[in-house]
Design a protein around this motif. Structure first.
Motif, PDB file in Angstrom:
ATOM      1  N   UNK A 123       0.851  -1.185   0.000  1.00 40.53           N
ATOM      2  CA  UNK A 123       0.000   0.000   0.000  1.00 40.53           C
ATOM      3  C   UNK A 123       0.886   1.233   0.000  1.00 40.53           C
ATOM      4  N   UNK A 124       0.584   2.189  -0.854  1.00 39.77           N
ATOM      5  CA  UNK A 124       1.327   3.453  -0.811  1.00 39.77           C
ATOM      6  C   UNK A 124       1.097   4.105   0.554  1.00 39.77           C
ATOM      7  N   UNK A 125       2.145   4.587   1.208  1.00 40.13           N
ATOM      8  CA  UNK A 125       1.994   5.100   2.580  1.00 40.13           C
ATOM      9  C   UNK A 125       1.106   6.319   2.712  1.00 40.13           C
ATOM     10  N   UNK A 126       0.775   7.014   1.614  1.00 37.40           N
ATOM     11  CA  UNK A 126      -0.109   8.178   1.746  1.00 37.40           C
ATOM     12  C   UNK A 126      -1.570   7.779   1.917  1.00 37.40           C
ATOM     13  N   UNK A 127      -1.903   6.496   1.680  1.00 37.22           N
ATOM     14  CA  UNK A 127      -3.304   6.076   1.646  1.00 37.22           C
ATOM     15  C   UNK A 127      -3.832   5.725   3.032  1.00 37.22           C
ATOM     16  N   UNK A 128      -5.056   6.169   3.316  1.00 37.57           N
ATOM     17  CA  UNK A 128      -5.730   5.796   4.561  1.00 37.57           C
ATOM     18  C   UNK A 128      -7.072   5.124   4.304  1.00 37.57           C
ATOM     19  N   UNK A 129      -7.400   4.887   3.024  1.00 31.83           N
ATOM     20  CA  UNK A 129      -8.648   4.203   2.649  1.00 31.83           C
ATOM     21  C   UNK A 129      -8.332   3.326   1.449  1.00 31.83           C
ATOM     22  N   UNK A 130      -8.263   2.016   1.675  1.00 33.75           N
ATOM     23  CA  UNK A 130      -7.813   1.106   0.630  1.00 33.75           C
ATOM     24  C   UNK A 130      -8.420  -0.265   0.828  1.00 33.75           C
ATOM     25  N   UNK A 131      -8.274  -1.124  -0.156  1.00 34.15           N
ATOM     26  CA  UNK A 131      -8.885  -2.447  -0.056  1.00 34.15           C
ATOM     27  C   UNK A 131      -8.277  -3.422  -1.061  1.00 34.15           C
ATOM     28  N   UNK A 132      -8.479  -4.718  -0.813  1.00 36.85           N
ATOM     29  CA  UNK A 132      -8.080  -5.713  -1.815  1.00 36.85           C
ATOM     30  C   UNK A 132      -9.135  -5.770  -2.907  1.00 36.85           C
ATOM     31  N   UNK A 133      -8.744  -6.252  -4.075  1.00 39.52           N
ATOM     32  CA  UNK A 133      -9.700  -6.509  -5.144  1.00 39.52           C
ATOM     33  C   UNK A 133      -9.467  -7.926  -5.659  1.00 39.52           C
ATOM     34  N   UNK A 134     -10.294  -8.880  -5.212  1.00 42.16           N
ATOM     35  CA  UNK A 134     -10.129 -10.283  -5.630  1.00 42.16           C
ATOM     36  C   UNK A 134     -10.640 -10.490  -7.048  1.00 42.16           C
ATOM     37  N   UNK A 135      -9.769 -10.980  -7.915  1.00 41.72           N
ATOM     38  CA  UNK A 135     -10.123 -11.069  -9.329  1.00 41.72           C
ATOM     39  C   UNK A 135      -9.570 -12.338  -9.979  1.00 41.72           C
ATOM     40  N   UNK A 136     -10.179 -12.698 -11.091  1.00 44.56           N
ATOM     41  CA  UNK A 136      -9.593 -13.664 -12.013  1.00 44.56           C
ATOM     42  C   UNK A 136      -8.781 -12.877 -13.030  1.00 44.56           C
ATOM     43  N   UNK A 137      -7.607 -13.391 -13.379  1.00 41.36           N
ATOM     44  CA  UNK A 137      -6.777 -12.767 -14.414  1.00 41.36           C
ATOM     45  C   UNK A 137      -6.536 -13.789 -15.518  1.00 41.36           C
ATOM     46  N   UNK A 192      -0.031 -10.923 -22.607  1.00 42.08           N
ATOM     47  CA  UNK A 192      -0.448 -10.118 -21.461  1.00 42.08           C
ATOM     48  C   UNK A 192      -1.234 -10.963 -20.473  1.00 42.08           C
ATOM     49  N   UNK A 193      -1.344 -10.422 -19.281  1.00 44.36           N
ATOM     50  CA  UNK A 193      -2.275 -10.946 -18.283  1.00 44.36           C
ATOM     51  C   UNK A 193      -3.292  -9.844 -18.031  1.00 44.36           C
ATOM     52  N   UNK A 194      -4.583 -10.195 -18.014  1.00 43.15           N
ATOM     53  CA  UNK A 194      -5.640  -9.205 -17.859  1.00 43.15           C
ATOM     54  C   UNK A 194      -6.496  -9.518 -16.637  1.00 43.15           C
ATOM     55  N   UNK A 195      -6.414  -8.639 -15.625  1.00 39.67           N
ATOM     56  CA  UNK A 195      -7.342  -8.711 -14.490  1.00 39.67           C
ATOM     57  C   UNK A 195      -8.743  -8.355 -14.996  1.00 39.67           C
ATOM     58  N   UNK A 196      -9.749  -9.135 -14.592  1.00 32.03           N
ATOM     59  CA  UNK A 196     -11.093  -8.960 -15.127  1.00 32.03           C
ATOM     60  C   UNK A 196     -11.984  -8.051 -14.301  1.00 32.03           C
ATOM     61  N   UNK A 197     -11.506  -7.554 -13.171  1.00 33.51           N
ATOM     62  CA  UNK A 197     -12.331  -6.707 -12.326  1.00 33.51           C
ATOM     63  C   UNK A 197     -13.018  -7.512 -11.231  1.00 33.51           C
ATOM     64  N   UNK A 198     -13.639  -6.794 -10.303  1.00 34.52           N
ATOM     65  CA  UNK A 198     -14.266  -7.450  -9.154  1.00 34.52           C
ATOM     66  C   UNK A 198     -15.613  -6.821  -8.837  1.00 34.52           C
ATOM     67  N   UNK A 199     -16.524  -7.610  -8.293  1.00 35.36           N
ATOM     68  CA  UNK A 199     -17.778  -7.073  -7.792  1.00 35.36           C
ATOM     69  C   UNK A 199     -17.673  -6.770  -6.300  1.00 35.36           C
ATOM     70  N   UNK A 200     -16.531  -7.129  -5.690  1.00 37.42           N
ATOM     71  CA  UNK A 200     -16.402  -6.969  -4.248  1.00 37.42           C
ATOM     72  C   UNK A 200     -15.935  -5.568  -3.897  1.00 37.42           C
ATOM     73  N   UNK A 201     -16.734  -4.861  -3.115  1.00 39.25           N
ATOM     74  CA  UNK A 201     -16.370  -3.528  -2.626  1.00 39.25           C
ATOM     75  C   UNK A 201     -16.679  -3.513  -1.136  1.00 39.25           C
ATOM     76  N   UNK A 202     -15.679  -3.648  -0.263  1.00 34.31           N
ATOM     77  CA  UNK A 202     -15.930  -3.808   1.166  1.00 34.31           C
ATOM     78  C   UNK A 202     -16.477  -2.545   1.813  1.00 34.31           C
ATOM     79  N   UNK A 203     -17.586  -2.697   2.546  1.00 32.81           N
ATOM     80  CA  UNK A 203     -18.185  -1.573   3.262  1.00 32.81           C
ATOM     81  C   UNK A 203     -18.307  -1.857   4.760  1.00 32.81           C
ATOM     82  N   UNK A 204     -17.863  -3.056   5.179  1.00 28.09           N
ATOM     83  CA  UNK A 204     -17.942  -3.417   6.599  1.00 28.09           C
ATOM     84  C   UNK A 204     -17.067  -2.487   7.434  1.00 28.09           C
ATOM     85  N   UNK A 205     -17.664  -1.916   8.476  1.00 30.43           N
ATOM     86  CA  UNK A 205     -16.928  -0.972   9.313  1.00 30.43           C
ATOM     87  C   UNK A 205     -15.777  -1.652  10.046  1.00 30.43           C
TER      88      UNK A 205
END
Length: 381
Positions: free
Chosen positions: A191-205, A312-325
């Motif tokens: 994680x870039x150290x400037x970030x305070x709001x971040x998340x994983x993105x689980x994907x198929x590539x 190339x390798x292509x990440x396909x994107x994710x539907x997961x967007x974490x909102x759990x506090x």
């Protein structure tokens, strides 16, 4: 779930006594070194054609138990005498698709409207959902119906560049990282150290050849800085491309008749985040809910308009967007250092990584030039 699947698998490993990564596959429960002259890279195996048949036909040198080597790869201090798995690709470009699922589409709009301020996300989420009032999962990107929704959203003042690529005619394709920059199973992700709001993105590539042929797939974590991208989409490079921010693995599973692109289209991807503070987050992403087909995303990436001579390798994107506090009501989810992120699906196994700052992850020092020099010295080119 088992950490690696059955099927025709190919990957890379760092092995004591060798300057360069070695090409490996799985035979039963054993990891086998199949590196050979002319096919000493995953790129060469992919580009030569009949990749699954080639990997299946190789005997090679047994290196030890796959589970033991995976455990060593994930260890805080790996045993230098044992192999360590690396990212299963090498010279391929690392590309990614964005906003390909409805849930992530809405969360991107929220990021943009919040201007990177996670404390505003909950209120904005309710406001935007009320304004949209349409089940976007039923929209076909670029269709006449999607165009009408676009017009209605513009009138309501909530049109967004993310909605443009989510339901508009053109997919978002971006460069996630440079060839040789991705990390593999067990490695730290950054994680870039400037970030305070971040998340994983689980994907198929997807593994794609220079001719645009999709020949296999792996799991990926497209580490994302929500606050940085939320401030401006023009900061996408800073949000997405940092040291150790692209994870892939544990292996590429090659298409072989039994495992096909149709298998991927039905994959259910599980995500688990376990924090040193006892926090646990579980989520999932269903490939059946993707709004653009994998074939259309590949076609948007490679073709007459853009070539990739090493594939190339292509990440396909994710539907997961974490909102759990985490850490208090309304604060949403963000990573903490030491989190272990595990992404799993039955057809591809499990990709697990530990979170750290990109400035504290091992620096990326071994690039394409180093690999080619080492292979030349070993008479493997």
């Amino acid at each position: 779930m088992r950490l690696y699947p059955d099927g025709v698998l190919v990957g890379r490993a760092r092995i004591a006594g060798h300057d360069h990564p070695r090409i490996v596959t799985v035979r039963g429960d054993q990891l086998v070194d199949i590196t050979s002259a002319g096919r000493a890279t995953v790129r060469d195996i992919a580009e030569a054609g009949s990749a699954a048949d080639y990997v299946r036909s190789q005997t090679g040198q047994v290196l030890g138990s796959v589970e033991a080597i995976m455990a060593n790869s994930a260890a805080t201090a790996p045993d230098a005498s044992l192999p360590v798995l690396l990212s299963p690709i090498d010279l391929q470009a690392i590309k990614a698709s964005g906003v390909t699922f409805v849930v992530s589409l809405l969360e991107r709009v929220i990021e943009e409207q919040a201007r990177g301020d996670k404390s505003r996300a909950d209120a904005l989420r309710g406001e935007i959902l009320e304004l949209i009032g349409t089940d976007l999962s039923e929209l076909v990107p670029g269709s006449e119906t999607a165009a009408k929704v676009k017009a209605a959203l513009i009138e309501k003042g909530v049109w967004s560049q993310y909605l443009e690529v989510g339901i508009g005619p053109d997919a978002e394709i971006f460069t996630k990282g440079q060839p040789m920059s991705s990390v593999g199973y067990g490695a730290e992700v950054g994680l870039h150290p400037i970030s305070s709001w971040n998340n994983p993105e689980p994907e198929v590539a997807l593994l794609v050849t220079s001719k645009g042929e999709i020949i296999g797939a792996t799991l990926g974590n497209d580490v994302n800085l929500r606050d940085v991208e939320g401030r401006s989409a023009l900061l996408l490079g800073k949000a997405k491309d940092n040291n150790a921010s692209a994870s892939l693995g544990p292996f590429v599973r090659l298409f072989d008749g039994e495992f096909t692109l149709e298998t991927i289209k039905q994959a259910e991807i599980a995500l688990r985040v376990e924090g040193e503070d006892g926090f646990v987050l579980d989520g999932h992403s269903s490939m059946s809910q993707i709004s653009r087909t994998p074939e259309s995303l590949v076609a948007a990436t490679i073709g007459g308009h853009h070539q990739y001579p090493d594939g190339l390798v292509l990440y396909l994107g994710t539907m997961f967007a974490p909102v759990q506090d985490r850490g208090g009501a309304g604060k949403g989810f963000t990573h903490k250092i030491g989190d272990v992120v595990s992404i799993s699906t039955s057809s591809l196994g499990t990709l697990s990584n530990r979170v750290n700052l990109s400035t504290k992850c091992p620096p990326w020092t071994y690039g394409s030039s180093h690999l080619l020099r080492d292979l030349a010295k070993a008479n493997l080119l």
